[in-house]
Design a protein around this motif. Sequence first.
Motif, PDB file in Angstrom:
ATOM      1  N   ASN A   1      29.617  45.570  64.334  1.00 37.37           N
ATOM      2  CA  ASN A   1      28.710  45.233  65.425  1.00 37.37           C
ATOM      3  C   ASN A   1      27.790  44.111  64.969  1.00 37.37           C
ATOM      4  O   ASN A   1      27.172  44.191  63.918  1.00 37.37           O
ATOM      5  N   GLN A   2      27.714  43.055  65.781  1.00 38.43           N
ATOM      6  CA  GLN A   2      26.841  41.939  65.439  1.00 38.43           C
ATOM      7  C   GLN A   2      26.058  41.556  66.700  1.00 38.43           C
ATOM      8  O   GLN A   2      26.628  41.042  67.650  1.00 38.43           O
ATOM      9  N   ASN A   3      24.774  41.875  66.674  1.00 34.44           N
ATOM     10  CA  ASN A   3      23.909  41.578  67.823  1.00 34.44           C
ATOM     11  C   ASN A   3      24.450  42.175  69.117  1.00 34.44           C
ATOM     12  O   ASN A   3      24.475  41.540  70.175  1.00 34.44           O
ATOM     13  N   GLY A   4      24.927  43.438  69.003  1.00 36.55           N
ATOM     14  CA  GLY A   4      25.400  44.141  70.191  1.00 36.55           C
ATOM     15  C   GLY A   4      26.807  43.788  70.628  1.00 36.55           C
ATOM     16  O   GLY A   4      27.287  44.275  71.653  1.00 36.55           O
ATOM     17  N   LYS A   5      27.508  42.956  69.850  1.00 37.88           N
ATOM     18  CA  LYS A   5      28.883  42.578  70.194  1.00 37.88           C
ATOM     19  C   LYS A   5      29.840  42.994  69.086  1.00 37.88           C
ATOM     20  O   LYS A   5      29.477  43.045  67.920  1.00 37.88           O
ATOM     21  N   MET A   6      31.081  43.286  69.476  1.00 37.48           N
ATOM     22  CA  MET A   6      32.107  43.577  68.489  1.00 37.48           C
ATOM     23  C   MET A   6      32.650  42.270  67.933  1.00 37.48           C
ATOM     24  O   MET A   6      33.057  41.390  68.710  1.00 37.48           O
ATOM     25  N   VAL A   7      32.660  42.162  66.608  1.00 39.02           N
ATOM     26  CA  VAL A   7      33.240  40.981  65.961  1.00 39.02           C
ATOM     27  C   VAL A   7      34.089  41.441  64.775  1.00 39.02           C
ATOM     28  O   VAL A   7      33.930  42.550  64.262  1.00 39.02           O
ATOM     29  N   SER A   8      34.996  40.571  64.331  1.00 35.68           N
ATOM     30  CA  SER A   8      35.849  40.882  63.181  1.00 35.68           C
ATOM     31  C   SER A   8      35.035  40.783  61.902  1.00 35.68           C
ATOM     32  O   SER A   8      34.166  39.913  61.775  1.00 35.68           O
ATOM     33  N   ASP A   9      35.322  41.676  60.951  1.00 38.20           N
ATOM     34  CA  ASP A   9      34.589  41.602  59.680  1.00 38.20           C
ATOM     35  C   ASP A   9      35.020  40.382  58.876  1.00 38.20           C
ATOM     36  O   ASP A   9      34.286  39.912  58.020  1.00 38.20           O
ATOM     37  N   ILE A  10      36.216  39.855  59.149  1.00 41.16           N
ATOM     38  CA  ILE A  10      36.654  38.590  58.544  1.00 41.16           C
ATOM     39  C   ILE A  10      36.463  37.477  59.577  1.00 41.16           C
ATOM     40  O   ILE A  10      37.076  37.488  60.642  1.00 41.16           O
ATOM     41  N   GLY A  11      35.580  36.561  59.313  1.00 37.94           N
ATOM     42  CA  GLY A  11      35.396  35.400  60.188  1.00 37.94           C
ATOM     43  C   GLY A  11      34.375  35.561  61.289  1.00 37.94           C
ATOM     44  O   GLY A  11      33.909  34.574  61.852  1.00 37.94           O
ATOM     45  N   GLY A  12      34.030  36.824  61.641  1.00 43.51           N
ATOM     46  CA  GLY A  12      33.032  37.037  62.691  1.00 43.51           C
ATOM     47  C   GLY A  12      33.483  36.619  64.079  1.00 43.51           C
ATOM     48  O   GLY A  12      32.673  36.222  64.920  1.00 43.51           O
ATOM     49  N   PHE A  13      34.791  36.721  64.383  1.00 44.69           N
ATOM     50  CA  PHE A  13      35.319  36.356  65.697  1.00 44.69           C
ATOM     51  C   PHE A  13      35.105  37.487  66.700  1.00 44.69           C
ATOM     52  O   PHE A  13      35.097  38.662  66.342  1.00 44.69           O
ATOM     53  N   ASP A  14      34.968  37.119  67.964  1.00 47.30           N
ATOM     54  CA  ASP A  14      34.767  38.121  69.018  1.00 47.30           C
ATOM     55  C   ASP A  14      35.957  39.073  69.096  1.00 47.30           C
ATOM     56  O   ASP A  14      37.119  38.663  68.931  1.00 47.30           O
ATOM     57  N   VAL A  15      35.651  40.330  69.385  1.00 47.83           N
ATOM     58  CA  VAL A  15      36.679  41.365  69.545  1.00 47.83           C
ATOM     59  C   VAL A  15      36.441  42.071  70.871  1.00 47.83           C
ATOM     60  O   VAL A  15      35.296  42.362  71.232  1.00 47.83           O
ATOM     61  N   ILE A  16      37.509  42.335  71.605  1.00 48.40           N
ATOM     62  CA  ILE A  16      37.386  43.067  72.870  1.00 48.40           C
ATOM     63  C   ILE A  16      38.379  44.229  72.874  1.00 48.40           C
ATOM     64  O   ILE A  16      39.360  44.225  72.129  1.00 48.40           O
ATOM     65  N   LYS A  17      38.088  45.231  73.705  1.00 46.99           N
ATOM     66  CA  LYS A  17      39.042  46.302  73.936  1.00 46.99           C
ATOM     67  C   LYS A  17      40.062  45.818  74.967  1.00 46.99           C
ATOM     68  O   LYS A  17      39.690  45.219  75.994  1.00 46.99           O
ATOM     69  N   LYS A  18      41.341  46.064  74.681  1.00 49.30           N
ATOM     70  CA  LYS A  18      42.380  45.526  75.553  1.00 49.30           C
ATOM     71  C   LYS A  18      43.606  46.439  75.489  1.00 49.30           C
ATOM     72  O   LYS A  18      44.021  46.840  74.390  1.00 49.30           O
ATOM     73  N   PRO A  19      44.193  46.795  76.637  1.00 53.36           N
ATOM     74  CA  PRO A  19      45.416  47.603  76.600  1.00 53.36           C
ATOM     75  C   PRO A  19      46.613  46.732  76.198  1.00 53.36           C
ATOM     76  O   PRO A  19      46.812  45.652  76.754  1.00 53.36           O
ATOM     77  N   MET A  20      47.366  47.189  75.227  1.00 50.84           N
ATOM     78  CA  MET A  20      48.549  46.461  74.762  1.00 50.84           C
ATOM     79  C   MET A  20      49.626  47.453  74.364  1.00 50.84           C
ATOM     80  O   MET A  20      49.325  48.570  73.938  1.00 50.84           O
ATOM     81  N   LYS A  21      50.876  47.020  74.479  1.00 51.82           N
ATOM     82  CA  LYS A  21      51.976  47.856  73.990  1.00 51.82           C
ATOM     83  C   LYS A  21      52.051  47.721  72.476  1.00 51.82           C
ATOM     84  O   LYS A  21      52.134  46.603  71.952  1.00 51.82           O
ATOM     85  N   GLN A  22      51.998  48.855  71.818  1.00 54.81           N
ATOM     86  CA  GLN A  22      51.924  48.877  70.359  1.00 54.81           C
ATOM     87  C   GLN A  22      52.863  49.938  69.802  1.00 54.81           C
ATOM     88  O   GLN A  22      53.113  50.966  70.441  1.00 54.81           O
ATOM     89  N   TRP A  23      53.313  49.706  68.579  1.00 55.57           N
ATOM     90  CA  TRP A  23      53.986  50.779  67.867  1.00 55.57           C
ATOM     91  C   TRP A  23      52.932  51.788  67.412  1.00 55.57           C
ATOM     92  O   TRP A  23      51.858  51.409  66.930  1.00 55.57           O
TER      93      TRP A  23
END
Length: 804
Positions: free
Chosen positions: A171-193
């Motif tokens: 969590n960075q300032n109330g937003k989800m970001v990646s621990d590598i690079g600090g890129f934005d992260v969102i919840k998203k439905p995807m087909k996954q194994w």
Amino acid sequence: MEYSHKLIEKKWQKYWEENDTFRTTDNNDKKAYILDMFPYPSGSGLHVGHPKGYTATDVFARMRKLQGYDVLHPIGWDAFGLPAEQYALKTGNDPREFTEKNINIFREQLKKLGFSYDYNKEVNTSNPNYYKITQWIFQQLYKKGLAEVREANVNWCEGLGTVLANEEVINQNGKMVSDIGGFDVIKKPMKQWVLKITKYADRLLEGLKDLDWPHSVKELQKNWIGKSEGLLIDFTCENKKIDIPVFTTRPDTIYGVTYIVLAPENKLVLDLVTKEQKELVEEYIQQTSQKTDVDRQDDSKEKTGVFIGEYVKNPITNEEVPIWISDYVLNDYGTGAVMAVPAHDVRDWKFATKYNLDIKFVLETKDNSKAFVGESKYINSELLNNVTTKKEAFEIISQKIINIKKGQLKVNYKLRDWLFSRQRFYGEPFPVLFTEDGEIALIDEKDLPLELPKTDYIKPSNSGESPLANIDNWVNTEYKGKKVRRETNTMPQWAGSCWYYLAYILTTSPNNLIDINSKEAMDLFKKWLPVDLYIGGQEHAVLHLLYARFWHQVLFDIGVVPVPEPFQRLINQGMILADNGEKMSKSKGNVINPDEIIESHGADTLRLYELFMGPLEASLPWSFKGLDGARKWIDRVYRMIDNFESSDHNNTNLDFVYNDVVKKVSQMLEDCKFNTAISQLMVFVNAVYKEKNVVYKKYIEGFLVMFSSFCPHLAEELWEKIGNKSSVYNQSWPSFDETKLVVNLVTIAIQINGKLKNTLEVEKGTNSDILKDKAKELISKALIDKEIIKEIVVPDKIVNFVVK
């Protein structure tokens, strides 16, 4: 006098390599499999925190070898990883070349530290010979119905172009970001194994009982699995004719329900929400998607929520209660719905008081100003009034709800199935194919491994798929005469680390592994499994160990391995902090490079210091003063051998201290109390320095054998210096003589009228008359002009003269 650590360490490292000194042996039935959590070969190389755990396993492995065990002490590389992928995407270079370069740096650093690794057993998870078996294991999971493609709500990172595990999101300032690079992260439905680890939840709990692991780690695993027994209750929304199933371990508090709360992601929300509330609810769902699951479960953070406009009926009271959604409920735990009893749940209390919702006490308490979570008499509960035990109340309510067909008994788990897909190039390809009609087919075992394609440039995909999707002639192909499409996702980095401890056993030379599903493999597994000692960081206390145990139990079920658990004994080493107590990090500029310490003080000094700092499990600050102290003691050992003449004659002066030290060091190393074992070696050195230049050679040799586990380079040099030709590594661990540990001397207190005047050291059992004579002689001046009227002697304890 100081010794030249540079010359000595290079000399013996060259000797060990030329003589293949640390090759794994198969000579007898006594075995010791000693394992480190293998490193990810980052570009920055080792820092001084890494050698702490590695030195601990090395000391233990060397002791076991000297005790006559066949020892397996390997090292390898967790070589797939997001950093290498990001490097490739940014530079256009092949991540395989980048990783190989890093591995070479790591290997050289480890060799400089003198670890007794058998490099013939080296593995690399990114080598096709290795991930051939990773792919084969995945196929077995699929055949057992434990792997499937499923739509799942995932952490999608556009900047990295991949799904991230919860542990890779911050969590960075109330937003989800990646621990590598600090890129934005969102919840998203995807087909996954997805791997169905939940099918093994009970087995994973049960298997913990007989493991020699820290209590804290067992509790972490139990809490992660989160088994709970309760009731699944249907709360019905009459207006929409929709049942909301709620799992609860406290059906006994159902009379206190004042609202129902759903996870914002719960699929029922959009079916239940009223037109008036729909826009507000949709906005809240979007806001919640920006929060990490960790933050949503953090009780210190304020909880938020929205009323969706509808109500459900309490199946016991028939009262209507409002339906809310809130970020404190997760969709992947239970049913994603909670019956809220704010009077008896702290989170519900905070939420109810914030939004002015009803609070009904159904357990008697003297303080109605806060939630009461204990046990007491039931009140305001028609079927339960005056019941005093939770167990009885649970049974009464459960039976009632089951009888009216509004619920059923259920066991629930926090553990979720394992999202096993990553949108990366640099990972294990899935050994599956999709036919034109959408069917899934496995690649034949004889055609494994399915290798990563060779490509000049790794380009990110714009479709949400991995960079592999750009390589059309690899993705779209033919197999057995049919047009097929390969899976463009790759397996997560966890995959290779789930079974690497088995790979070491199977490896005959670097990255050359025998068939895991063969009689030869089973014979080797019977010899070496389980791992006898596993040392690694606390950060892997849950997921790595849980995933590895899951895979191992599946392999046990299909007859590939002979034991149900992989790691019998586990120790988590503490961190080495900066000298101010902060965690070392590049950003703070406080990382210490072990190469510099090896250059200035020597590898033996670094090894000794890191284990002498304190208990292995403790996190402790680095101290250059402590490092200097370790080097001074090692110099003292060198001078001891250089200055004292050894003799084949035992003058018995060191009998007690030597045998006592051997006994204590041996037991302390069994218990992995390395710092106190070093203290005992110091006791012996101090005793030697009190001698007059001649010391029994057998005792010096025994000391050097023990010393060699901690400081192998200097031990080899000193072993040679006192006239021995073969390596100290090939000697036997010293034994101790119990008879030499019997203390034959006692201290006698000499008293006059009960007051202590002096003490006398004599042999145990000395005759009373002799004691009296010796005592009188020793305190003769104090007895002048005194009339002795009584002489009291307690053998081995006191002589007391009663005088006028």
